[in-house]
Design an enzyme around this catalytic site. Sequence first.
Site, PDB file in Angstrom:
ATOM      1  N   SER A  20       7.872 -24.373 -43.732  1.00 31.19           N
ATOM      2  CA  SER A  20       6.307 -24.440 -44.158  1.00 31.19           C
ATOM      3  C   SER A  20       6.541 -23.969 -45.920  1.00 31.19           C
ATOM      4  O   SER A  20       7.157 -23.283 -46.082  1.00 31.19           O
ATOM      5  CB  SER A  20       5.506 -23.537 -43.652  1.00 31.19           C
ATOM      6  OG  SER A  20       4.375 -23.641 -44.473  1.00 31.19           O
ATOM      7  N   LYS A  71      -2.573 -26.637 -34.219  1.00 29.74           N
ATOM      8  CA  LYS A  71      -3.883 -27.264 -34.746  1.00 29.74           C
ATOM      9  C   LYS A  71      -4.840 -27.274 -33.921  1.00 29.74           C
ATOM     10  O   LYS A  71      -6.192 -27.469 -34.165  1.00 29.74           O
ATOM     11  CB  LYS A  71      -3.741 -28.359 -35.697  1.00 29.74           C
ATOM     12  CG  LYS A  71      -2.839 -28.194 -37.054  1.00 29.74           C
ATOM     13  CD  LYS A  71      -2.584 -29.381 -38.036  1.00 29.74           C
ATOM     14  CE  LYS A  71      -2.017 -29.331 -39.122  1.00 29.74           C
ATOM     15  NZ  LYS A  71      -2.115 -30.466 -39.865  1.00 29.74           N
ATOM     16  N   ASP A 108      -7.352 -31.553 -44.391  1.00 25.72           N
ATOM     17  CA  ASP A 108      -6.194 -32.702 -44.559  1.00 25.72           C
ATOM     18  C   ASP A 108      -6.798 -33.930 -45.264  1.00 25.72           C
ATOM     19  O   ASP A 108      -6.586 -34.243 -45.904  1.00 25.72           O
ATOM     20  CB  ASP A 108      -5.582 -33.000 -43.321  1.00 25.72           C
ATOM     21  CG  ASP A 108      -4.677 -31.933 -42.907  1.00 25.72           C
ATOM     22  OD1 ASP A 108      -4.301 -31.329 -43.482  1.00 25.72           O
ATOM     23  OD2 ASP A 108      -4.339 -31.930 -41.425  1.00 25.72           O
ATOM     24  N   GLY A 246       3.465 -38.344 -51.348  1.00 22.95           N
ATOM     25  CA  GLY A 246       2.455 -37.667 -50.253  1.00 22.95           C
ATOM     26  C   GLY A 246       2.352 -36.482 -50.738  1.00 22.95           C
ATOM     27  O   GLY A 246       1.586 -35.518 -50.072  1.00 22.95           O
TER      28      GLY A 246
END
Length: 282
Positions: A20, A71, A108, A246
């Site tokens: 991460s 999630k 997101d 991205g």
Amino acid sequence: MIPTGKARLAGVMGWPVEHSLSPCLHGYWLDAYEIDGAYVPLAVAPEDFADALRMLARLGFQGANVTVPHKEAAFQVVDETDDQARHLGAVNTVIVQEDGTLLGRNTDGFGFLENLKAAEPAWTAATGPAVIIGAGGAARAVVAALLGAGVPEVKLVNRTRQRADKLASDLGGAITAVPWKDRASVLSGAALLVNTTTLGMTGYGALELDLDDLPSEALVNDIVYTPLETPLLAEARKRGNRAVDGLGMLLHQARPGFAAWFGREPEVTPDLRTAVLETRGQ
Ligand code: ATR
């Protein structure tokens, strides 16, 4: 600065969590704004996740990010959710509220839109139809965000047609599922093209997509940021399209969590990008 005994705490729960980039980017902001706080990686196995999340308030945490594979589980555990999380059935940001209850958000889609706006201020969703490649979790966030921002039509191309149909019926609105074999011809008239699949990522297959029919004014974005310049973005730039990588989506999606936990609206700057890229390179 070095955290004191009064430091505000947050972290990211994942399994595994070692890849991460969130500790780096939140750590960068904590340093830059000289905030008495800490943001730590939390490696939490799936069987422990619900307990660990519920324990955040009792450990004195302000909240946490939630990443793969937690999630959807987080969506089930939290006490309240925002609209985006409900659209997606998934939570990536958990905020411990004053009464100790957990608010689950999904940022997101916010990160996706803010990345496009920051990279191309002239772009608006209303400019024209968007072609989205892929129908996984990332595609859900992107499509919901675009519809919310007023895109007139989403053309959704996925290898597995049923998954595109399911996404279209779950989200409702102006979404058309397009067969995978038509992914090149559907580009005609598009104002935005987004790859949300893993194709083009280091170690994965290539996205085979002929861009001949894509209008030269169309904006092209890849959710993949490893490598930063994917073959799709390189090809788009070569033929004169504007292309947005991205990494910014990851950086911008982190903003609402940081603001809620640490009390300051953070900025996405070129220095932050450099810091995150350097960490990734290690
Ligand atoms: P995420 O939640 O990160 O979006 P996902 O749910 O695994 O990840 O979705 C991955 C996407 O990449 C899907 O749209 C998948 O297509 P399928 O629904 O047909 O599986 C797409 N994808 C992955 N590998 C692919 C390949 N070799 N060719 C075409 N599409 C691919």
